[in-house]
Design an enzyme around this catalytic site. Sequence first.
Site, PDB file in Angstrom:
ATOM      1  N   CYS A 335       0.772  -1.402   0.011  1.00 24.60           N
ATOM      2  CA  CYS A 335      -0.022  -0.202   0.149  1.00 24.60           C
ATOM      3  C   CYS A 335       0.841   1.383  -0.046  1.00 24.60           C
ATOM      4  O   CYS A 335       0.324   2.147  -0.836  1.00 24.60           O
ATOM      5  CB  CYS A 335      -0.889  -0.030   1.063  1.00 24.60           C
ATOM      6  SG  CYS A 335      -0.843  -1.119   2.312  1.00 24.60           S
ATOM      7  N   GLN A 382       1.190 -11.231  -3.710  1.00 20.30           N
ATOM      8  CA  GLN A 382      -0.214 -10.967  -3.748  1.00 20.30           C
ATOM      9  C   GLN A 382      -0.925 -10.295  -5.051  1.00 20.30           C
ATOM     10  O   GLN A 382      -0.201  -9.474  -5.508  1.00 20.30           O
ATOM     11  CB  GLN A 382      -0.813  -9.816  -2.555  1.00 20.30           C
ATOM     12  CG  GLN A 382      -0.388 -10.373  -1.164  1.00 20.30           C
ATOM     13  CD  GLN A 382      -0.562  -8.968  -0.280  1.00 20.30           C
ATOM     14  OE1 GLN A 382      -0.026  -8.164  -0.210  1.00 20.30           O
ATOM     15  NE2 GLN A 382      -1.340  -9.213   0.726  1.00 20.30           N
ATOM     16  N   ASP A 384      -2.424  -7.809  -5.441  1.00 23.95           N
ATOM     17  CA  ASP A 384      -3.050  -6.813  -4.715  1.00 23.95           C
ATOM     18  C   ASP A 384      -3.310  -5.577  -5.636  1.00 23.95           C
ATOM     19  O   ASP A 384      -2.860  -5.223  -6.513  1.00 23.95           O
ATOM     20  CB  ASP A 384      -1.773  -6.496  -3.876  1.00 23.95           C
ATOM     21  CG  ASP A 384      -1.985  -5.551  -2.721  1.00 23.95           C
ATOM     22  OD1 ASP A 384      -3.262  -5.563  -2.237  1.00 23.95           O
ATOM     23  OD2 ASP A 384      -1.138  -5.034  -2.032  1.00 23.95           O
ATOM     24  N   HIS A 386      -4.936  -1.259  -4.900  1.00 30.68           N
ATOM     25  CA  HIS A 386      -5.593  -0.174  -3.957  1.00 30.68           C
ATOM     26  C   HIS A 386      -6.375   0.644  -4.872  1.00 30.68           C
ATOM     27  O   HIS A 386      -5.957   1.145  -5.750  1.00 30.68           O
ATOM     28  CB  HIS A 386      -4.564   0.569  -3.344  1.00 30.68           C
ATOM     29  CG  HIS A 386      -3.870  -0.293  -2.284  1.00 30.68           C
ATOM     30  ND1 HIS A 386      -2.670  -1.208  -2.734  1.00 30.68           N
ATOM     31  CD2 HIS A 386      -3.925  -0.901  -1.020  1.00 30.68           C
ATOM     32  CE1 HIS A 386      -2.038  -1.971  -1.871  1.00 30.68           C
ATOM     33  NE2 HIS A 386      -2.965  -1.721  -0.660  1.00 30.68           N
ATOM     34  N   LYS A 466     -12.721  -5.832   7.221  1.00 35.73           N
ATOM     35  CA  LYS A 466     -12.454  -6.451   5.830  1.00 35.73           C
ATOM     36  C   LYS A 466     -13.398  -7.478   5.584  1.00 35.73           C
ATOM     37  O   LYS A 466     -14.291  -8.029   6.396  1.00 35.73           O
ATOM     38  CB  LYS A 466     -11.196  -7.145   5.772  1.00 35.73           C
ATOM     39  CG  LYS A 466     -10.992  -8.078   6.841  1.00 35.73           C
ATOM     40  CD  LYS A 466      -9.443  -8.777   6.526  1.00 35.73           C
ATOM     41  CE  LYS A 466      -9.164  -9.763   7.700  1.00 35.73           C
ATOM     42  NZ  LYS A 466      -7.972 -10.706   7.404  1.00 35.73           N
TER      43      LYS A 466
END
Length: 641
Positions: A335, A382, A384, A386, A466
């Site tokens: 992140c 991941q 991933d 954002h 989450k």
Amino acid sequence: MKELIDIKLADGSEVSVEKGMTTLEVLKSAGRRLPEGAVLAELDGESVELSRPIESSGALSVLGFDSPRGSEAYRHTASHVMAQAVKRVHPDAKLAIGPAIEEGFYYDFGLDETIKAEDLGAIEDEMRRIIAEDIPVERKELPASEAIALFKERGEDYKVQLLEGIDEDPVTVYTQGDFVDLCRGPHLASTGRVKAFKLLSVAGAYWRGDESREMLQRIYGTAFDTEEALEEFLRLRKEAERRDHRRLGPELELFSIREEIGPGLVIYHPRGAVLRTVIEDFLKVEHAKKGYELVISPHIMRKDIWETSGHLSMQYPMYFFDIEGQGYGIKPMNCPAHIYIYKSKTRGHNELPIRYFELGTVYRHERSGVLHGLLRVRGFTQDDAHIFCTMEQAEAEINDAVRFAFETQRTFGFTSFRIALSTRPDLSVGTSDDWERATDILKQALSDQSLEYVVDKGEGVFYGPKIDVKLEDALGRLWQGPTIQFDLQLPTRFEMTYVGADNQEHTPVMIHRTVLGSLERYIGILIEHYAGAFPLWLAPVQVEILPIADRHVEHSKEIMKIMESAGVRVSINEERETTSNKIRKAWRMKVPYMIVVGDKEIESGTISVRSLAGRDERNVDLDGFISELCEEITSRRSLEV
RNA sequence: GCCGGUGUAGCUCAGUCGGUAGAGCGGCUCACUCGUAAUGAGCAGGUCCGCGGUUCGAAUCCGCGCGCCGGCUCCA
């Protein structure tokens, strides 16, 4: 003359019986028999023992082992039988807790002497004796003070602690012969009702699940109403062993984890690297379609970043080191880097949402005891992303992310899911208002899509609540998959802004999400789900060509070239061994298709095809076969598993 | 990290009472050119997890460390 009460039976008929009769007696007086396999009675929705006297009018039905409450009570009684047996073998053992669990039961004991796996046989023998004695299980209500006195006298320190921690008064106590336990019940009527059981393992477990407290000894077991059901359960366990990715992975030459490299660190061998690359390429394309931009960030970042993010104060398990006097941390999350890409210029509200996607490799210092094959590692990648957006956009973005995750899971062959909403943990940052807001938006998204979920209290990440999606595999086992996290904290902590329509600065909100979770874990799950026999689009080697003799190798290579230029992953076995053995080896490596090439094929210009799925066909047209393969690959079909 | 178990060839495993290590599979070499789930023969391969101790002598007994397995706690 005794008082009469009205009982409505399951078939709708009503009978008047004397107050205080048991289920069995009520049924008898109504001219009915206790159904075979009856475990519990249900009176006005409350499950009670078949032997419990019925004190008031109500609807009475009977529950069997096939009902969740029936099997729970059955296994709970089995756990009491085990505890009684343990007390007979080890009179010093102190009882802690012993509930039924999903697939069986356990009981925790405090005992100086250690119980070993080889002691389980003796305990099972004692359990068989207790079952043969068919001891009645009696329920008693006691004032809490009396119960405390009773368990104090019996030296049951843990039971006393439990009693001191609960408000209930009176409490219920169950007795079978010389065995007494604090327990809500309900239970089977007597120990003889337990038919098939097996003790499975011994393990350590902290008292009340708290690692600062003493460790108890836990014995796991399971119980079923028939020997056949128990056998089936044990067979499934064996099947799970056969699918174990820790065995299949190295065997199929996908990956290995070696002590010399380091625990929890995965090395991908060529076949595993192909599998992973196929998955990565697929993810990149799908994310681009959904409006995500691919980004890449470094593996180490300055320590200050992790101070700002809160990882440091939250004691996140990271690795730190120094470079020329400057502190660095190996990233456990992606992140911060994505946040700085966002912050690289002034953002206007018209730009939002911004979605950054990264196949981000992260490292976390997992404690040694938790490492487990690919499912729990120290370094993992991941899928991933954002999403930075306005508060107003958040719900729609979360909905899209949830849909994206499910859609992708279905492509990989998973169709059944369990969803959990995890709320604020003890160690966390932010105001409770923010947390409530974030949690509400996640809830809203779940109900927008009419998804059922359970709430995991206190299981959220330190920066936000989450949604976790668990996948059910071919054997009905659950695995941790995608996660969607809502974050109102990091944007503030990193002073992120966008210029709104009002020409003022605002703070965006942030969604962290994955679609598969971690590639390592996901590959582990795929191996177990498919028992290594992947759908064609994922199979590292899709076709293996088996020339019968040396003189067929050249023609085989031509076939290989044609297939490769059509995008098929092909290998060829040029060893000088029998065709049978070549087939056996390809089979063992779970190659979906085998092509046999010999004189006949060369002469007729066809191929012979065999498949893992059971196809066995001669005189197959090569071009036709290739287009079949291409269709199977592009459709990403899953095999029947 | 904690509790319990466990560690011998690439893999699966045997190894008696403490006396100096073995099988099958796999690998390599040779022969065989073979038609749908194991062709035959031969050869190589060991820090018996590591370190320390006991002993004339340790794979074997003891201690510590590490890895792995089953759990707990934690988690993508």
